[in-house]
Scaffold this motif. Structure first.
Motif, mmCIF file in Angstrom:
data_model
loop_
_atom_site.group_PDB
_atom_site.id
_atom_site.type_symbol
_atom_site.label_atom_id
_atom_site.label_comp_id
_atom_site.label_asym_id
_atom_site.label_seq_id
_atom_site.Cartn_x
_atom_site.Cartn_y
_atom_site.Cartn_z
ATOM 1 N N ASP A 1 -8.599 -1.108 0.495
ATOM 2 C CA ASP A 1 -8.146 0.266 0.554
ATOM 3 C C ASP A 1 -6.948 0.440 1.475
ATOM 4 O O ASP A 1 -6.569 1.569 1.762
ATOM 5 C CB ASP A 1 -9.291 1.175 1.019
ATOM 6 N N ASN A 2 -6.374 -0.644 1.942
ATOM 7 C CA ASN A 2 -5.275 -0.582 2.897
ATOM 8 C C ASN A 2 -3.955 -0.916 2.201
ATOM 9 O O ASN A 2 -3.769 -2.048 1.744
ATOM 10 C CB ASN A 2 -5.549 -1.559 4.034
ATOM 11 N N PRO A 3 -2.996 0.016 2.135
ATOM 12 C CA PRO A 3 -1.711 -0.260 1.488
ATOM 13 C C PRO A 3 -0.978 -1.472 2.064
ATOM 14 O O PRO A 3 -0.285 -2.178 1.336
ATOM 15 C CB PRO A 3 -0.918 1.028 1.705
ATOM 16 N N ALA A 4 -1.144 -1.749 3.344
ATOM 17 C CA ALA A 4 -0.515 -2.936 3.930
ATOM 18 C C ALA A 4 -1.077 -4.211 3.300
ATOM 19 O O ALA A 4 -0.333 -5.176 3.066
ATOM 20 C CB ALA A 4 -0.716 -2.954 5.440
ATOM 21 N N ASP A 5 -2.361 -4.212 2.997
ATOM 22 C CA ASP A 5 -2.978 -5.369 2.334
ATOM 23 C C ASP A 5 -2.454 -5.517 0.911
ATOM 24 O O ASP A 5 -2.243 -6.639 0.437
ATOM 25 C CB ASP A 5 -4.503 -5.227 2.307
ATOM 26 N N TRP A 6 -2.259 -4.400 0.220
ATOM 27 C CA TRP A 6 -1.723 -4.451 -1.143
ATOM 28 C C TRP A 6 -0.321 -5.067 -1.117
ATOM 29 O O TRP A 6 0.010 -5.923 -1.938
ATOM 30 C CB TRP A 6 -1.635 -3.071 -1.771
ATOM 31 N N LYS A 7 0.487 -4.609 -0.162
ATOM 32 C CA LYS A 7 1.849 -5.131 -0.047
ATOM 33 C C LYS A 7 1.825 -6.622 0.249
ATOM 34 O O LYS A 7 2.577 -7.396 -0.349
ATOM 35 C CB LYS A 7 2.613 -4.381 1.048
ATOM 36 N N GLN A 8 0.961 -7.033 1.156
ATOM 37 C CA GLN A 8 0.866 -8.451 1.497
ATOM 38 C C GLN A 8 0.420 -9.272 0.295
ATOM 39 O O GLN A 8 0.938 -10.366 0.057
ATOM 40 C CB GLN A 8 -0.084 -8.662 2.677
ATOM 41 N N GLY A 9 -0.516 -8.755 -0.476
ATOM 42 C CA GLY A 9 -0.967 -9.457 -1.682
ATOM 43 C C GLY A 9 0.155 -9.647 -2.679
ATOM 44 O O GLY A 9 0.283 -10.714 -3.302
ATOM 45 N N ILE A 10 0.982 -8.635 -2.843
ATOM 46 C CA ILE A 10 2.113 -8.722 -3.775
ATOM 47 C C ILE A 10 3.143 -9.721 -3.267
ATOM 48 O O ILE A 10 3.655 -10.541 -4.040
ATOM 49 C CB ILE A 10 2.721 -7.326 -4.009
ATOM 50 N N ILE A 11 3.420 -9.692 -1.984
ATOM 51 C CA ILE A 11 4.376 -10.643 -1.411
ATOM 52 C C ILE A 11 3.870 -12.073 -1.583
ATOM 53 O O ILE A 11 4.624 -12.973 -1.974
ATOM 54 C CB ILE A 11 4.641 -10.308 0.073
ATOM 55 N N GLU A 12 2.594 -12.293 -1.346
ATOM 56 C CA GLU A 12 2.025 -13.636 -1.501
ATOM 57 C C GLU A 12 2.019 -14.077 -2.961
ATOM 58 O O GLU A 12 2.300 -15.237 -3.263
ATOM 59 C CB GLU A 12 0.634 -13.689 -0.894
#
Length: 89
Positions: A1-12
């Motif tokens: 539920d954390n947008p920072a985690d979503w961004k990190q997942g996309i970057i990875e």
């Protein structure tokens, strides 16, 4: 539920895509350059790769970019389709 985690997942996932494309010996200095050299007939999910990569670029280059849950899920689904086409995952 954390947008920072979503961004990190996309970057990875984008890093994984770049590693996959490099392993397939497509030329170029960046993932974008490599994607430009790919023939669509050789890479059925090429449009998915481009669309997902564009989201990664927005995350990395647009200050204040707001990533919605829906957009994050769509990008990650696109990466997954690409990876499955080439049995990368």
């Amino acid at each position: 539920d954390n947008p920072a985690d979503w961004k990190q997942g996309i970057i990875e996932a984008d890093i994984m895509l770049d590693e996959m494309v490099q392993a397939m010996n497509y030329p170029g200095e960046t993932l974008g350059e490599r994607l430009k050299t790919i023939e669509p007939s050789d890479f059925l999910t090429l449009q998915d790769a481009w669309e997902a990569h564009k989201v990664r670029n927005q995350i990395s280059h647009e200050s204040g970019f707001v990533l919605t849950r829906r957009a994050a899920r769509a990008a990650l689904d696109r990466f997954e389709r690409v990876f499955r086409e080439f049995n990368f995952i």
